[in-house]
Design a protein around this motif. Structure first.
Motif, PDB file in Angstrom:
ATOM      1  N   SER A 116       0.850  -1.184   0.000  1.00 30.16           N
ATOM      2  CA  SER A 116       0.000   0.000   0.000  1.00 30.16           C
ATOM      3  C   SER A 116       0.884   1.231   0.000  1.00 30.16           C
ATOM      4  N   GLU A 117       0.304   2.375  -0.316  1.00 25.61           N
ATOM      5  CA  GLU A 117       1.079   3.615  -0.299  1.00 25.61           C
ATOM      6  C   GLU A 117       1.558   3.913   1.117  1.00 25.61           C
ATOM      7  N   GLU A 118       0.736   3.656   2.109  1.00 21.68           N
ATOM      8  CA  GLU A 118       1.134   3.906   3.491  1.00 21.68           C
ATOM      9  C   GLU A 118       2.343   3.066   3.874  1.00 21.68           C
ATOM     10  N   GLU A 119       2.319   1.777   3.506  1.00 24.72           N
ATOM     11  CA  GLU A 119       3.452   0.908   3.809  1.00 24.72           C
ATOM     12  C   GLU A 119       4.690   1.360   3.052  1.00 24.72           C
ATOM     13  N   PHE A 120       4.506   1.766   1.803  1.00 25.81           N
ATOM     14  CA  PHE A 120       5.633   2.249   1.010  1.00 25.81           C
ATOM     15  C   PHE A 120       6.257   3.473   1.669  1.00 25.81           C
ATOM     16  N   ARG A 121       5.448   4.420   2.131  1.00 26.12           N
ATOM     17  CA  ARG A 121       5.968   5.633   2.776  1.00 26.12           C
ATOM     18  C   ARG A 121       6.781   5.278   4.023  1.00 26.12           C
ATOM     19  N   GLN A 122       6.292   4.329   4.809  1.00 22.89           N
ATOM     20  CA  GLN A 122       7.005   3.921   6.014  1.00 22.89           C
ATOM     21  C   GLN A 122       8.350   3.303   5.661  1.00 22.89           C
ATOM     22  N   MET A 123       8.341   2.417   4.663  1.00 21.13           N
ATOM     23  CA  MET A 123       9.578   1.763   4.240  1.00 21.13           C
ATOM     24  C   MET A 123      10.539   2.785   3.629  1.00 21.13           C
ATOM     25  N   TYR A 124       9.998   3.733   2.875  1.00 19.97           N
ATOM     26  CA  TYR A 124      10.843   4.741   2.231  1.00 19.97           C
ATOM     27  C   TYR A 124      11.505   5.643   3.271  1.00 19.97           C
ATOM     28  N   ASN A 125      10.773   6.028   4.299  1.00 16.81           N
ATOM     29  CA  ASN A 125      11.347   6.880   5.344  1.00 16.81           C
ATOM     30  C   ASN A 125      12.509   6.183   6.046  1.00 16.81           C
ATOM     31  N   LYS A 126      12.384   4.885   6.310  1.00 14.15           N
ATOM     32  CA  LYS A 126      13.471   4.118   6.914  1.00 14.15           C
ATOM     33  C   LYS A 126      14.670   4.036   5.961  1.00 14.15           C
ATOM     34  N   TYR A 127      14.368   3.899   4.687  1.00 14.01           N
ATOM     35  CA  TYR A 127      15.401   3.827   3.640  1.00 14.01           C
ATOM     36  C   TYR A 127      16.198   5.128   3.589  1.00 14.01           C
ATOM     37  N   VAL A 128      15.509   6.275   3.622  1.00  8.22           N
ATOM     38  CA  VAL A 128      16.189   7.568   3.604  1.00  8.22           C
ATOM     39  C   VAL A 128      17.058   7.727   4.844  1.00  8.22           C
ATOM     40  N   GLU A 129      16.541   7.307   5.986  1.00  4.28           N
ATOM     41  CA  GLU A 129      17.301   7.415   7.234  1.00  4.28           C
ATOM     42  C   GLU A 129      18.552   6.547   7.184  1.00  4.28           C
ATOM     43  N   LYS A 130      18.456   5.379   6.558  1.00  5.17           N
ATOM     44  CA  LYS A 130      19.613   4.486   6.442  1.00  5.17           C
ATOM     45  C   LYS A 130      20.778   5.171   5.751  1.00  5.17           C
ATOM     46  N   TYR A 131      20.493   5.972   4.729  1.00  4.84           N
ATOM     47  CA  TYR A 131      21.544   6.626   3.953  1.00  4.84           C
ATOM     48  C   TYR A 131      21.769   8.078   4.357  1.00  4.84           C
ATOM     49  N   ASN A 132      21.190   8.495   5.477  1.00  6.48           N
ATOM     50  CA  ASN A 132      21.360   9.862   5.948  1.00  6.48           C
ATOM     51  C   ASN A 132      22.836  10.167   6.204  1.00  6.48           C
ATOM     52  N   GLY A 133      23.304  11.289   5.694  1.00 10.66           N
ATOM     53  CA  GLY A 133      24.699  11.663   5.837  1.00 10.66           C
ATOM     54  C   GLY A 133      25.602  11.092   4.771  1.00 10.66           C
ATOM     55  N   ILE A 134      25.058  10.225   3.915  1.00  9.73           N
ATOM     56  CA  ILE A 134      25.849   9.619   2.838  1.00  9.73           C
ATOM     57  C   ILE A 134      25.304  10.044   1.477  1.00  9.73           C
ATOM     58  N   LEU A 135      23.998   9.812   1.266  1.00  4.57           N
ATOM     59  CA  LEU A 135      23.314  10.231   0.047  1.00  4.57           C
ATOM     60  C   LEU A 135      22.239  11.248   0.428  1.00  4.57           C
ATOM     61  N   GLU A 236      12.438   8.330 -15.638  1.00  2.00           N
ATOM     62  CA  GLU A 236      11.996   7.916 -14.311  1.00  2.00           C
ATOM     63  C   GLU A 236      10.761   7.042 -14.431  1.00  2.00           C
ATOM     64  N   LYS A 237      10.504   6.281 -13.383  1.00  2.00           N
ATOM     65  CA  LYS A 237       9.320   5.423 -13.334  1.00  2.00           C
ATOM     66  C   LYS A 237       8.494   5.773 -12.103  1.00  2.00           C
ATOM     67  N   LYS A 238       7.179   5.586 -12.214  1.00  2.00           N
ATOM     68  CA  LYS A 238       6.261   5.928 -11.129  1.00  2.00           C
ATOM     69  C   LYS A 238       6.334   4.884 -10.034  1.00  2.00           C
ATOM     70  N   MET A 239       6.356   5.366  -8.787  1.00  5.16           N
ATOM     71  CA  MET A 239       6.292   4.488  -7.628  1.00  5.16           C
ATOM     72  C   MET A 239       4.893   4.594  -7.022  1.00  5.16           C
ATOM     73  N   TRP A 240       4.721   4.090  -5.793  1.00  5.50           N
ATOM     74  CA  TRP A 240       3.422   4.223  -5.132  1.00  5.50           C
ATOM     75  C   TRP A 240       3.024   5.691  -5.059  1.00  5.50           C
ATOM     76  N   TYR A 241       3.996   6.532  -4.774  1.00 10.18           N
ATOM     77  CA  TYR A 241       3.830   7.976  -4.943  1.00 10.18           C
ATOM     78  C   TYR A 241       5.192   8.486  -5.396  1.00 10.18           C
ATOM     79  N   GLY A 242       5.229   9.539  -6.151  1.00  7.37           N
ATOM     80  CA  GLY A 242       6.505  10.067  -6.618  1.00  7.37           C
ATOM     81  C   GLY A 242       7.139   9.207  -7.706  1.00  7.37           C
ATOM     82  N   TRP A 243       8.429   9.508  -7.991  1.00  7.94           N
ATOM     83  CA  TRP A 243       9.157   8.884  -9.082  1.00  7.94           C
ATOM     84  C   TRP A 243      10.551   8.480  -8.629  1.00  7.94           C
ATOM     85  N   LYS A 244      11.131   7.480  -9.298  1.00  6.76           N
ATOM     86  CA  LYS A 244      12.518   7.104  -9.089  1.00  6.76           C
ATOM     87  C   LYS A 244      13.199   6.916 -10.436  1.00  6.76           C
TER      88      LYS A 244
END
Length: 333
Positions: A116-135, A236-244
Motif C-alpha cells: 500500500s502507499e502507506e506501507e511504502f511511505r514507512q519503508m521509504y522513510n526508513k530507507y532515507v534514514e539508512k543513507y542519511n549523511g551519505i546520500l 523515471e518510473k512511477k512508484m506508489w507515490y513520486g518517481w525514481k
C-alpha cells in the motif's frame, strides 16, 4: 552507471570538504606509494583489514599528499563515470556512486514489496534514514524519490568510499553533510518544476518533461555555463507515490544547433545507456536551433520488438516519434 558510447567531458564542481584527524598516523610523507588502500573503523586508520562490509573497517583510498590526490583526480577526470567506478572497484573500493546504485536497487525492491502507499511511505522513510549523511534527497523536486551522491558531478565524489571518506597525509577527509545536488540533477529538477507552467509545456524552450507511456517520465535540459553547453536527460518510473530513476534505458540526442563547436568536433548523434550528463561543446555566440531526442521507448523496432540499426549506424529513429526541444541560449554573465 554505464558509460557513453561517445566520450564527453563532464562539468566538475568543486565541493566543500572537511578534514578529520585520526588516532593512528599510518600515511607519512616518506611513504614511497602515492596511493594506498587503508581501512577505516571508528575513526581509526588501519593499513590492513577486510573489504567493506566485513569486520576490519571500510576500504578507503589513502594519498601521500595533496599532489598525489590531484594526480589521481586528474586521471579520473579523463574517464567516463563507468570507467571511474570500475577503477575504484578494481582497487577494492566501493565508492559513493556504487553505493547510490545499490541504494537505487533497494528502492526498487521497496516498491515491489510494499502492499500500500502507506506501507511504502514507512519503508521509504526508513530507507532515507539508512543513507542519511551519505546520500541526499532531491530538495528541488519533491516528487523525485531517488537518492543522490552529494556534488556527484565532482570527480572527488568518485574517490570517496561508501561513507564519503578518503585519506590525505594521514587525515580522514569527509564530504560535508550539507553538500548540494549534482548540477545535472538540479537542471532536470528545475525543468520538472518549470514544466508545471502552461507556457513552458507548450514551447519546450531549452527543456521538457513528458510521459512517453503510462508511469514513465522523461526530462531533458540544455543549459549554458559561460561558453560551455551541457545536455541533461533522464528517465523515471512511477512508484506508489513520486518517481525514481528508471535504469536500463537508452538515450539518443540529435542536435541541430548554430554557433557551437561540438565535443567531439564532428556532427554528433549522441547515444547513452545511462542518464545523460554531457558537455556537448563550446558556444561561439548565441546558441540556437533544434534538438531531437528519443529513448528506447520511442525508437523504431522490428516486428519482434527489437531495436533496429539505421543507415547511419545508430539506432533507427523517426522524427515523428522524437521529443523536440527549441534551443535559445544567449551568453550569460
Amino acid at each position: 552507471m554505464k558509460n557513453f558510447i561517445y566520450p564527453f567531458a563532464c562539468t566538475l564542481m568543486v565541493a566543500g570538504l572537511s578534514a578529520c584527524s585520526n588516532t593512528q598516523d599510518v600515511i607519512t610523507e616518506s611513504s614511497e606509494d602515492a596511493v594506498k588502500i587503508v581501512y577505516i573503523e571508528d575513526g581509526v586508520i588501519n593499513t590492513s583489514g577486510a573489504r567493506s562490509g566485513d569486520n576490519g573497517g571500510t576500504a578507503t583510498l589513502a594519498f601521500r599528499d595533496e599532489n598525489s590526490l590531484k594526480a589521481f583526480a586528474d586521471d579520473l577526470a579523463g574517464m567516463t563515470a563507468e570507467e571511474r567506478n570500475e577503477k575504484l572497484q578494481s582497487m577494492g573500493i566501493t565508492n559513493l556512486h556504487l553505493a547510490a546504485e545499490q541504494a537505487d536497487k533497494e528502492l526498487e525492491v521497496i516498491g515491489e514489496e510494499a502492499n500500500s502507499e502507506e506501507e511504502f511511505r514507512q519503508m521509504y522513510n526508513k530507507y532515507v534514514e539508512k543513507y542519511n549523511g551519505i546520500l541526499i534527497t532531491n530538495y528541488i523536486d519533491k516528487s523525485d524519490l531517488t537518492l543522490y551522491v552529494p556534488d556527484g558531478d565532482e570527480v572527488k565524489s568518485y574517490i570517496a568510499n561508501e561513507k564519503g571518506q578518503y585519506v590525505v597525509a594521514g587525515n580522514i577527509i569527509e564530504k560535508q553533510a550539507d553538500a548540494a545536488l549534482p548540477e545535472s540533477i538540479k537542471a532536470t529538477s528545475e525543468a520538472v518544476i518549470n514544466a508545471q507552467t502552461a507556457a513552458a509545456a507548450e514551447t519546450n524552450l531549452n527543456s521538457y518533461v513528458y510521459s512517453p507511456k503510462k508511469h514513465k517520465r522523461v526530462s531533458f535540459t540544455a543549459s549554458r555555463a559561460y561558453n560551455t553547453i551541457h545536455f541533461y536527460m533522464k528517465a523515471e518510473k512511477k512508484m506508489w507515490y513520486g518517481w525514481k530513476s528508471d535504469g536500463n534505458r537508452k538515450y539518443i540526442i540529435e542536435p541541430y544547433l548554430n554557433n557551437i563547436k561540438y565535443n567531439p568536433p564532428v556532427y554528433p548523434v549522441y547515444v547513452s545507456t545511462s542518464a545523460v550528463n554531457a558537455n556537448m561543446g563550446t558556444a561561439t555566440g548565441t546558441v540556437t536551433g533544434t534538438i531531437y531526442t528519443w529513448t528506447d521507448m520511442t525508437l523504431d523496432l522490428d516486428s519482434n520488438g527489437n531495436e533496429v540499426t539505421g543507415p547511419d549506424g545508430f539506432p533507427k529513429r523517426s522524427r515523428d516519434k522524437s521529443k523536440t526541444v527549441t534551443v535559445n541560449l544567449p551568453l550569460t554573465i
